[in-house]
Design a protein around this motif. Structure first.
Motif, PDB file in Angstrom:
ATOM      1  N   LYS A  62       0.855  -1.191   0.000  1.00 14.95           N
ATOM      2  CA  LYS A  62       0.000   0.000   0.000  1.00 14.95           C
ATOM      3  C   LYS A  62       0.886   1.235   0.000  1.00 14.95           C
ATOM      4  O   LYS A  62       1.978   1.227   0.553  1.00 14.95           O
ATOM      5  CB  LYS A  62      -0.904   0.006   1.224  1.00 14.95           C
ATOM      6  N   THR A  63       0.368   2.305  -0.609  1.00 14.63           N
ATOM      7  CA  THR A  63       1.110   3.554  -0.715  1.00 14.63           C
ATOM      8  C   THR A  63       0.223   4.715  -0.262  1.00 14.63           C
ATOM      9  O   THR A  63      -0.929   4.788  -0.669  1.00 14.63           O
ATOM     10  CB  THR A  63       1.544   3.807  -2.171  1.00 14.63           C
ATOM     11  N   GLN A  64       0.774   5.567   0.579  1.00 17.14           N
ATOM     12  CA  GLN A  64       0.094   6.809   0.962  1.00 17.14           C
ATOM     13  C   GLN A  64       1.085   7.951   0.797  1.00 17.14           C
ATOM     14  O   GLN A  64       2.264   7.818   1.138  1.00 17.14           O
ATOM     15  CB  GLN A  64      -0.418   6.730   2.399  1.00 17.14           C
TER      16      GLN A  64
ATOM     17  N   THR B   8       6.214   9.846   0.823  1.00 17.27           N
ATOM     18  CA  THR B   8       5.494   8.685   0.318  1.00 17.27           C
ATOM     19  C   THR B   8       5.846   7.517   1.233  1.00 17.27           C
ATOM     20  O   THR B   8       7.024   7.231   1.438  1.00 17.27           O
ATOM     21  CB  THR B   8       5.903   8.363  -1.132  1.00 17.27           C
TER      22      THR B   8
ATOM     23  N   LEU C  89       5.345   3.488   1.861  1.00 14.10           N
ATOM     24  CA  LEU C  89       4.958   2.209   1.277  1.00 14.10           C
ATOM     25  C   LEU C  89       5.018   1.160   2.371  1.00 14.10           C
ATOM     26  O   LEU C  89       6.038   1.053   3.066  1.00 14.10           O
ATOM     27  CB  LEU C  89       5.912   1.830   0.133  1.00 14.10           C
TER      28      LEU C  89
END
Length: 196
Positions: A41-43, A58, A60
């Motif tokens: 998942k990436t935010q 970012t 991950l």
């Protein structure tokens, strides 16, 4: 009597097979949960810095484990950099800048830390970034914490935090989530310091 024995055995077999089916359902649910935890998942967040600029972070992660943190820091395009761009062009200026950074004591110390790399990123002659990539599972946080550049950054203990704890920390620092489509152009040129 023989008929009843066979009937009793058949009923027992049916009951056992029904129980066996019920026991396999939780295994499927565990597999689904495990596969969800293996999804990367990436935010992305924007974080205001004390110098008035905005860092893009970012994060991950897989499940609770942080895999990478990418810190994109805007830098000032100095008069020397502008002059170099006008004299030798953008590409040569990037190469010279990386060469100069490689000779700097601070960046030599950064290059010596496992799990940390950096890139120089010019979108154009007026937009210059240094991007740090932290490979969290392999990051030497004890060495990172000793560098003045990262003191007080909240990254000294990042390898001990769950992804949820780190994301909560970002929110506490005032980081704002980046909405899809707000990312900058992907046609920028990246130059990476390669560790030998």
């Amino acid at each position: 009597m023989k008929k009843y024995r066979w009937l009793l055995l058949a009923m027992t077999a049916i009951c056992l097979s029904a129980c066996g089916t019920k026991e396999t359902k939780p295994a499927k649910e565990e597999t689904t949960q495990s596969s969800e935890e293996s999804v990367l998942k990436t935010q992305v967040f924007d974080l205001a810095l004390t110098n008035g600029k905005t860092q893009r972070q970012t994060v991950l992660y897989k499940g609770d484990v942080i895999q990478k943190i990418i810190l994109r820091n805007p830098m000032e395009v100095t008069e020397e950099i502008k002059q170099a761009i006008s004299e030798v062009g953008l590409e040569e200026t990037k190469r010279l800048l990386l060469e100069s950074m490689g000779k700097d004591d601070v960046y030599q110390q950064l290059a010596a830390i496992s799990g940390l790399s950096y890139e120089v990123d010019f979108l154009d002659e007026n937009q210059f970034f240094i991007t740090f990539t932290l490979d969290v599972p392999n990051l030497e946080t004890n060495k990172l914490a000793q560098l003045p550049m990262f003191k007080g950054s909240g990254l000294e203990d990042v390898s001990k935090l769950t992804s949820e704890q780190y994301l909560e920390r970002l929110a506490a620092y005032g980081a704002q989530p980046v909405v899809a489509g707000e990312e900058e152009s992907s046609d920028s040129s990246l130059f990476t310091l390669e560790k030998e």
